[in-house]
Design a protein around this motif. Structure first.
Motif, PDB file in Angstrom:
ATOM      1  N   PHE A   1     -13.110   8.909 -14.842  1.00 37.50           N
ATOM      2  CA  PHE A   1     -13.039   7.469 -15.051  1.00 37.50           C
ATOM      3  C   PHE A   1     -12.613   6.769 -13.762  1.00 37.50           C
ATOM      4  O   PHE A   1     -11.633   7.157 -13.122  1.00 37.50           O
ATOM      5  N   THR A   2     -13.393   5.709 -13.362  1.00 39.83           N
ATOM      6  CA  THR A   2     -13.068   4.991 -12.120  1.00 39.83           C
ATOM      7  C   THR A   2     -13.095   3.480 -12.294  1.00 39.83           C
ATOM      8  O   THR A   2     -12.883   2.738 -11.331  1.00 39.83           O
ATOM      9  N   HIS A   3     -13.344   3.001 -13.508  1.00 37.08           N
ATOM     10  CA  HIS A   3     -13.503   1.561 -13.722  1.00 37.08           C
ATOM     11  C   HIS A   3     -12.152   0.879 -13.956  1.00 37.08           C
ATOM     12  O   HIS A   3     -11.876   0.375 -15.023  1.00 37.08           O
ATOM     13  N   PHE A   4     -11.292   0.929 -12.922  1.00 39.23           N
ATOM     14  CA  PHE A   4      -9.988   0.311 -13.119  1.00 39.23           C
ATOM     15  C   PHE A   4      -9.617  -0.656 -12.000  1.00 39.23           C
ATOM     16  O   PHE A   4      -8.467  -0.920 -11.740  1.00 39.23           O
ATOM     17  N   THR A   5     -10.638  -1.141 -11.289  1.00 42.10           N
ATOM     18  CA  THR A   5     -10.335  -2.118 -10.243  1.00 42.10           C
ATOM     19  C   THR A   5      -9.872  -3.434 -10.846  1.00 42.10           C
ATOM     20  O   THR A   5      -9.103  -4.176 -10.243  1.00 42.10           O
TER      21      THR A   5
ATOM     22  N   ASP B   1      -0.276  -1.868  -6.582  1.00 38.66           N
ATOM     23  CA  ASP B   1       0.343  -3.128  -7.007  1.00 38.66           C
ATOM     24  C   ASP B   1       1.827  -2.846  -7.275  1.00 38.66           C
ATOM     25  O   ASP B   1       2.167  -2.157  -8.245  1.00 38.66           O
ATOM     26  N   PRO B   2       2.759  -3.368  -6.428  1.00 32.43           N
ATOM     27  CA  PRO B   2       4.195  -3.073  -6.599  1.00 32.43           C
ATOM     28  C   PRO B   2       4.728  -3.453  -7.978  1.00 32.43           C
ATOM     29  O   PRO B   2       5.531  -2.715  -8.560  1.00 32.43           O
ATOM     30  N   ASP B   3       4.297  -4.596  -8.494  1.00 33.24           N
ATOM     31  CA  ASP B   3       4.771  -5.021  -9.823  1.00 33.24           C
ATOM     32  C   ASP B   3       4.298  -4.063 -10.918  1.00 33.24           C
ATOM     33  O   ASP B   3       5.043  -3.728 -11.840  1.00 33.24           O
ATOM     34  N   LEU B   4       3.045  -3.637 -10.777  1.00 36.80           N
ATOM     35  CA  LEU B   4       2.482  -2.714 -11.774  1.00 36.80           C
ATOM     36  C   LEU B   4       3.197  -1.362 -11.719  1.00 36.80           C
ATOM     37  O   LEU B   4       3.516  -0.766 -12.755  1.00 36.80           O
ATOM     38  N   ARG B   5       3.442  -0.893 -10.493  1.00 35.62           N
ATOM     39  CA  ARG B   5       4.156   0.389 -10.342  1.00 35.62           C
ATOM     40  C   ARG B   5       5.565   0.289 -10.922  1.00 35.62           C
ATOM     41  O   ARG B   5       6.037   1.209 -11.594  1.00 35.62           O
ATOM     42  N   ARG B   6       6.236  -0.809 -10.623  1.00 39.03           N
ATOM     43  CA  ARG B   6       7.597  -0.999 -11.122  1.00 39.03           C
ATOM     44  C   ARG B   6       7.620  -1.006 -12.657  1.00 39.03           C
ATOM     45  O   ARG B   6       8.534  -0.485 -13.277  1.00 39.03           O
ATOM     46  N   LYS B   7       6.595  -1.596 -13.250  1.00 38.04           N
ATOM     47  CA  LYS B   7       6.548  -1.730 -14.710  1.00 38.04           C
ATOM     48  C   LYS B   7       6.272  -0.403 -15.409  1.00 38.04           C
ATOM     49  O   LYS B   7       6.839  -0.132 -16.472  1.00 38.04           O
TER      50      LYS B   7
ATOM     51  N   ILE C   1      -1.712  12.312 -14.923  1.00 39.72           N
ATOM     52  CA  ILE C   1      -2.232  12.349 -13.543  1.00 39.72           C
ATOM     53  C   ILE C   1      -3.192  11.183 -13.306  1.00 39.72           C
ATOM     54  O   ILE C   1      -3.177  10.536 -12.246  1.00 39.72           O
ATOM     55  N   LYS C   2      -4.027  10.902 -14.308  1.00 43.66           N
ATOM     56  CA  LYS C   2      -4.976   9.797 -14.191  1.00 43.66           C
ATOM     57  C   LYS C   2      -4.245   8.449 -14.058  1.00 43.66           C
ATOM     58  O   LYS C   2      -4.623   7.587 -13.253  1.00 43.66           O
ATOM     59  N   ILE C   3      -3.174   8.265 -14.836  1.00 42.85           N
ATOM     60  CA  ILE C   3      -2.399   7.012 -14.753  1.00 42.85           C
ATOM     61  C   ILE C   3      -1.779   6.862 -13.368  1.00 42.85           C
ATOM     62  O   ILE C   3      -1.797   5.770 -12.772  1.00 42.85           O
ATOM     63  N   GLU C   4      -1.238   7.950 -12.838  1.00 40.60           N
ATOM     64  CA  GLU C   4      -0.657   7.897 -11.487  1.00 40.60           C
ATOM     65  C   GLU C   4      -1.734   7.573 -10.453  1.00 40.60           C
ATOM     66  O   GLU C   4      -1.476   6.864  -9.462  1.00 40.60           O
ATOM     67  N   GLU C   5      -2.938   8.097 -10.691  1.00 38.30           N
ATOM     68  CA  GLU C   5      -4.056   7.804  -9.786  1.00 38.30           C
ATOM     69  C   GLU C   5      -4.371   6.309  -9.795  1.00 38.30           C
ATOM     70  O   GLU C   5      -4.590   5.694  -8.736  1.00 38.30           O
ATOM     71  N   ILE C   6      -4.373   5.706 -10.981  1.00 35.90           N
ATOM     72  CA  ILE C   6      -4.637   4.268 -11.095  1.00 35.90           C
ATOM     73  C   ILE C   6      -3.574   3.476 -10.343  1.00 35.90           C
ATOM     74  O   ILE C   6      -3.877   2.546  -9.580  1.00 35.90           O
ATOM     75  N   LEU C   7      -2.306   3.852 -10.534  1.00 36.38           N
ATOM     76  CA  LEU C   7      -1.203   3.131  -9.881  1.00 36.38           C
ATOM     77  C   LEU C   7      -1.287   3.249  -8.362  1.00 36.38           C
ATOM     78  O   LEU C   7      -0.980   2.290  -7.624  1.00 36.38           O
ATOM     79  N   THR C   8      -1.703   4.424  -7.879  1.00 36.68           N
ATOM     80  CA  THR C   8      -1.805   4.642  -6.434  1.00 36.68           C
ATOM     81  C   THR C   8      -2.939   3.820  -5.829  1.00 36.68           C
ATOM     82  O   THR C   8      -2.774   3.152  -4.798  1.00 36.68           O
ATOM     83  N   ILE C   9      -4.121   3.862  -6.465  1.00 36.49           N
ATOM     84  CA  ILE C   9      -5.289   3.148  -5.932  1.00 36.49           C
ATOM     85  C   ILE C   9      -5.089   1.638  -6.026  1.00 36.49           C
ATOM     86  O   ILE C   9      -5.421   0.894  -5.099  1.00 36.49           O
ATOM     87  N   LYS C  10      -4.536   1.192  -7.114  1.00 43.48           N
ATOM     88  CA  LYS C  10      -4.318  -0.242  -7.304  1.00 43.48           C
ATOM     89  C   LYS C  10      -3.287  -0.780  -6.323  1.00 43.48           C
ATOM     90  O   LYS C  10      -3.388  -1.909  -5.835  1.00 43.48           O
TER      91      LYS C  10
END
Length: 710
Positions: free
Chosen positions: A48-52, A94-100, A83-92
């Motif tokens: 899955f890659t559709h998370f931009t 976004d500090p606020d998203l990571r913090r949340k 692992i997939k969720i961490e991948e999304i957080l890394t590619i995105k």
């Protein structure tokens, strides 16, 4: 550009729709074991890659999917999704998203590692999650899990601190579900530490909150815990009501798991101790039935209802095997071995031991508890063997285990109790001062443990032991005092199995004192002889007063009352069949000839006493005395019945038979409903066509019915 944008939008819509569909049907795929569909969905998630755009929506969907997999212990899939969720957080990026979301992911990773036994890694992940989280409820959840891990590791002070910190947060948030969860864990910690008053306070608070919330799923473990405290305190009837209530709720959720999942929404990522490992809370509540069945087995074992105890342990064992928790399985197998050995089923005991041995050989390097249960089970099997060499080896094993730090408090009690019984057996064979000193020291250790735990069962056991030690030392008045005190406590607490022991030992003591009197005749005054002769009357008086207010048969009645059948044969009055009287009457249990002589004597006595010949008496008679056994009586029922074995044709249709029940004199008041007893016996006999249809099983059924009449 417009086309590409439209294509991307369509792809996102397809992805959102597919993830939504997966959330709706994933549980169905897991339950129906549709592994092909699950594999296909996991391949899709992995690529899955559709998370931009809408990244947060996708993260929430993946978190929900991970939670469903977690609820069914699908750890492989959980790991891939995290692992997939961490991948999304890394590619995105976004500090606020990571913090949340990072703290939530650390919580999930920590639970996963804890479940897999990687406690150090789990602790580190929980610490990271706690530091990064701004969400108070998430912090409280992390603290609960940290406390559980510290509790399992034996760091009770740190565990208690974590629980209290979590409790303060939940109370501040007015989150009653979280508050009740923490209270239950605090109570469990108190229980493990032997602080039963504190445990009961925490459990009762937890029950109160859960009842107000109508969160019945969460009542399952805490009601069981309340029952456990009452069982330790010796209030077994009260414990039984809590166990049964918990089991009833459990069975309701067995039928509707979705309701269970719904009630626990928001608390799925909380660990629950299962034996000495960890399990997620939903799976723990599903499997809690095994614990309840195990505890019900303990209750009925203490009540002397061995067949029901055996049934509950067997049911618990079946669930244990499905859960695949070796430590829980070994604990249940141990109880089955103990039950089988106590009731003379050595073959079954050895079969259960073979299963423990198999588990031990597979886990001896990883589980101290399994090793200790294996060793105590081995000692139990050896001590059940009549070979003196095996008995000595059993004692050596128990003494070796005593020098170790025994992990399970229950196992510690069994080990010390078995060791004490071994010392007493040796003292009967060899009056060795060293063994007596060992027994005395061990009795003191057990008594200290009993008072520390406020355990009525252990206190009654100590009364037994000290009475026996006093008897061995010829301190008969001291022995009598201990037995009478024990009898009073046992009947007050309705521990009928212990009550039966104390009563029989008092009768044995009386017989012993009579024997001493006979040996010493001529050496004591007439007044002293009369005083000793009154001992049986005193025992009977004490016992009658103690059961005056009891309106139903004690639980051990079925095993204590002994049934037998006599008939007038061609050769005269003879015993036809009989339950063994060796555990009822104070006699030489190894002398089968004495048993046979007694039965023949009773056959002759009761058939003549009731009357036979041209005008026999039919009906219920007694209580009648048992020759040479004061304190025991017989209730008899005479009738006529066909007997195809009799050669004299004139007697076939009017064979005179006597059904006889031997019992302690104390049981006589329970037979007050004589009309109902006669009616039942008349109906039971009328259903028979020949005396040959009367079996020991039939006699046992008659006893059971008479007991139920009361």
């Amino acid at each position: 550009m417009s086309l590409n944008h439209s294509s991307g939008k369509n792809q996102r819509e397809i992805s959102e729709k597919r993830l939504k569909n997966l959330k709706s049907h994933l549980e169905e795929y897991i339950i129906t074991k549709n592994e092909t569909q699950i594999t296909e969905e996991m391949v899709y998630i992995n690529h899955f890659t559709h998370f931009t755009e809408n990244s947060e929506k996708y993260i929430n969907s993946f978190c929900d999917i991970a939670t469903i997999f977690w609820s069914y212990e699908r750890t492989k899939e959980v790991r891939k999704i995290l692992i997939k969720i961490e991948e999304i957080l890394t590619i995105k990026n976004d500090p606020d998203l990571r913090r949340k979301y990072l703290a939530k992911i650390k919580l999930c990773w920590g639970c996963l590692e804890a479940f897999l036994g990687n406690f150090e890694v789990a602790h580190e992940l929980f610490n990271q999650g706690y530091e990064k989280s701004a969400d108070l409820q998430l912090k409280a959840l992390i603290l609960i899990n940290s406390g559980i891990l510290y509790s399992i590791s034996g760091n009770n002070d740190i565990a208690q601190s974590k629980y209290h910190e979590s409790l303060l947060i939940f109370e501040k948030l007015q989150n009653n579900i979280g508050t009740s969860l923490v209270l239950n864990h605090l109570g469990s910690l108190d229980l493990n530490l032997g602080q039963f008053d504190d445990a009961m306070i925490h459990f009762r608070k937890s029950v109160g909150i859960r009842e107000e919330l109508e969160q019945h799923a969460l009542l399952i473990p805490v009601l069981n815990n309340v029952g456990e405290v009452y069982r330790i305190w010796g209030e077994i009837d009260t414990a039984l009501t809590y166990y049964q209530r918990s089991l009833k709720i459990q069975q309701e959720y067995d039928e509707e798991k979705r309701k269970l999942v719904h009630e626990l929404q928001g608390f799925e990522w909380v660990l629950e101790p299962w034996s000495y490992g960890t399990i997620n809370i939903i799976k723990a509540l599903e499997n809690h039935k095994a614990i309840l069945l195990f505890n019900l087995g303990l209750i009925y074992q203490s009540k002397g209802d061995f067949s029901r105890a055996f049934s509950y342990f067997q049911q618990s064992l079946e669930i244990d095997k499905q859960v695949e928790d070796n430590q829980v399985t070994v604990e249940t197998l141990f109880q089955l071995i103990f039950l089988a050995c106590e009731n003379g089923y050595c073959g079954e005991a050895i079969a259960y031991f073979d299963e423990i041995q198999r588990i031990y050989l597979e886990n001896k390097n990883s589980s101290i508890l399994i090793s200790q249960y294996y060793l105590v089970s081995n000692a139990l099997i050896l001590r059940s063997n009549e070979n003196i060499k095996d008995y000595a080896e059993s004692l050596e094993i128990l003494e070796e285990i005593r020098t170790q730090e025994i992990i399970s408090q229950d196992l510690k009690r069994y080990t010390l109790s078995f060791l004490m019984e071994g010392y007493l057996t040796e003292l009967k064979l060899f009056n060795n001062p060293k063994i007596f000193k060992k027994a005395h020291n061990l009795a003191s250790e057990l008594e200290e443990l009993a008072w520390e735990e406020k355990s009525t069962v252990l206190l009654l056991f100590i009364k037994q032991i000290r009475a026996k030690l006093a008897f061995i030392q010829d301190k008969l008045p001291q022995s009598r005092n201990l037995l009478e005190t024990g009898l009073e406590i046992a009947k007050t607490k309705k521990y009928w199995q212990f009550a039966g022991f104390f009563f029989r030992e008092l009768a044995n003591l009386s017989q012993h004192e009579k024997m001493l009197l006979n040996e010493e005749k001529g050496k004591i005054s007439m007044g002293e002889r009369i005083a000793i002769a009154k001992l049986d009357v005193i025992i009977s008086h004490i016992s009658q007063n103690q059961i005056a207010n009891i309106t139903e048969f004690p639980d051990y009645a079925l095993e204590t009352i002994k049934g037998m059948l006599f008939e007038m044969s061609d050769l005269g009055p003879i015993p036809v069949i009989s339950e063994s009287v060796e555990h009822l009457l104070p006699m030489d249990q190894s002398n089968e000839t004495l048993n046979a002589v007694l039965l023949q004597k009773l056959a002759l006595l009761y058939t003549i006493a009731i009357g036979q010949g041209n005008s026999p008496n039919y009906g219920l008679f007694g209580p009648l005395p048992i020759p040479d056994y004061s304190g025991y009586v017989a209730l008899t029922y005479s009738f006529k019945i066909h007997d195809q074995k009799i050669q004299d044709a004139r007697m076939k249709e009017k064979t005179f038979a006597v059904l006889c029940f031997l019992m302690p004199e104390d049981f006589v008041p329970f037979f007050s409903e004589r009309d109902q007893i006669i009616k039942h016996l008349d109906e039971a006999i009328s259903d028979l066509s020949d005396i040959g249809e009367i079996t020991l099983e039939w006699i046992r059924g008659i006893k059971q019915k008479i007991i139920e009449l009361k």
